[in-house]
Design an enzyme around this catalytic site. Structure first.
Site, PDB file in Angstrom:
ATOM      1  N   SER A   1       0.703  -1.267  -0.102  1.00  0.00           N
ATOM      2  CA  SER A   1      -0.126  -0.080  -0.062  1.00  0.00           C
ATOM      3  C   SER A   1       0.941   1.199  -0.030  1.00  0.00           C
ATOM      4  O   SER A   1       1.884   1.477   0.586  1.00  0.00           O
ATOM      5  CB  SER A   1      -1.012   0.051   1.403  1.00  0.00           C
TER       6      SER A   1
ATOM      7  N   GLU B   1       0.332   3.681   1.692  1.00  0.00           N
ATOM      8  CA  GLU B   1       0.241   3.937   3.014  1.00  0.00           C
ATOM      9  C   GLU B   1       1.669   3.797   3.710  1.00  0.00           C
ATOM     10  O   GLU B   1       1.678   4.293   4.859  1.00  0.00           O
ATOM     11  CB  GLU B   1      -0.849   3.624   3.952  1.00  0.00           C
TER      12      GLU B   1
ATOM     13  N   TYR C   1      -1.863   0.291  10.340  1.00  0.00           N
ATOM     14  CA  TYR C   1      -2.263  -0.242   8.987  1.00  0.00           C
ATOM     15  C   TYR C   1      -1.042  -0.167   8.207  1.00  0.00           C
ATOM     16  O   TYR C   1      -0.639  -1.043   7.663  1.00  0.00           O
ATOM     17  CB  TYR C   1      -3.407   0.401   8.350  1.00  0.00           C
TER      18      TYR C   1
END
Length: 351
Positions: A131, A133, A154
């Site tokens: 990801s 992120e 996360y």
């Protein structure tokens, strides 16, 4: 003989599009689903009936990334040629509320699946859903060489999954790759993610069944693409001659405010009359800007996003307006609760 693929997270947005793609290519597709007391396969129900009868098949198996022995048993039974690990607790804001659960599913779940592949002795190609992120606070544009600086449980769990996938590739000579995907959305996006929350609100406001929508940070910059295109990139990574990691992104930089404005204007609405700020949707640590550089994927895989964020917003608004019209102007109960402000706070800017 048709290739076999195993998809974890097959009932999610990406899993459903990937299953469609692989079935269209003639694969035999196996999906991992969690046992529940209610049906949770709505995104893939249409795949059980193929009017064109391509000969492809879809099989679903109960299992969970928390259960390593079950994963080993399934892999030995199915013997897939390709494994796509798309399962995770994928909501960034929720990861602050459930950090241990997020670490267990999004992080440890990956090593359980990798170890199951290794222990079962099968020879397959492995895709790990990484990801944007993971980049967190690192300034854009971000590519395969950009340092990670995650700003959420996360993001940190995804960094672990990234490195353990790379470690298994190097330690055990596995064909294992990381697809570092920037935000990708669609009409199948979960209702608690910010883009879908916005487009559903637009449909409801236009229909007169809702008056306002409550959002958090409107200044966050994201690179939003169309999920249906991104699964093609996943597949191409596993068809390459050598295992490498790739970024998939559009290169665009829309703020949440830009997405809101585009979505509302497409429906002929003035967003400033309907959008309200709610600090409950802010993250404890914000990620200011994620903008991807997918030039490596274009050069080596021939993959390039064609749907930009503005077009994506219009696609999603049209789909939600149509869905609401077909539903007779009424959402399901949990969505009505959310519009009345009595549902739990779940929405936020997420990967």
């Amino acid at each position: 003989m048709a290739k076999r693929a195993l998809i974890t997270g097959i009932t999610g947005q990406d899993g459903s599009y990937l299953a469609e793609l692989l079935l269209a290519k003639g694969y035999e597709v196996h999906g991992l689903i969690r046992r529940a007391s209610t049906f949770n396969t709505s995104r893939i129900d249409h795949l059980y009936v193929d009017p064109h009868d391509t000969g492809a098949k879809l099989f679903l198996h109960y299992g969970d990334l928390s259960d390593g022995s079950r994963l080993s048993t399934l892999l030995a039974e199915i013997k897939p040629d390709e494994v796509y690990n798309l399962a995770a607790q994928s909501h960034v804001r929720v990861s602050f509320d459930e950090p241990e659960h997020t670490a267990d599913t999004t992080g440890m779940g990956t090593i359980r699946l990798l170890e199951a592949v290794r222990m079962s002795g099968i020879h397959c190609r492995f895709y790990q859903a990484s990801s944007s992120e993971m980049f967190g606070a690192t300034p854009p544009p971000q590519n395969e060489d950009t340092p990670f600086y995650p700003r959420s449980p996360y993001g940190a769990a995804k960094v672990y999954s990234y490195w353990i996938t790379k470690n298994y590739r190097e330690a055990y000579d596995m064909f294992a790759v990381n697809g570092i995907l920037f935000n990708h959305e669609s009409p199948r996006r979960g209702e608690t993610f910010v883009t879908r929350k916005i487009t559903r609100a637009v449909a409801a406001i236009k229909a007169g069944t809702q008056s306002h929508v409550y959002l958090g940070n409107l200044d966050s910059v994201r690179d939003w693409g169309y999920a249906a295109e991104y699964v093609e990139g996943m597949w191409r990574m596993l068809q390459a001659d050598e295992p490498e990691d790739f970024v998939l992104a559009t290169g665009g930089n829309f703020t949440v405010r830009d997405f809101v404005q585009t979505a509302f204007e497409h429906a002929g609405l003035d967003w400033e009359k309907h959008v309200r700020f709610d600090e409950r949707y802010l993250r404890p640590t914000e990620v200011d800007a994620l903008v991807g550089d997918a030039s490596k994927a274009e050069a080596q895989l021939g993959w390039k996003a064609t749907v930009d964020t503005a077009e994506l917003a219009r696609i999603m608004v049209d789909a939600d307006i149509t869905a609401l019209e077909h539903a007779g102007g009424r959402w399901i109960d949990e969505v009505k609760l959310a519009s009345w402000g009595t549902a739990p706070v779940l929405s936020g800017v997420t990967a």
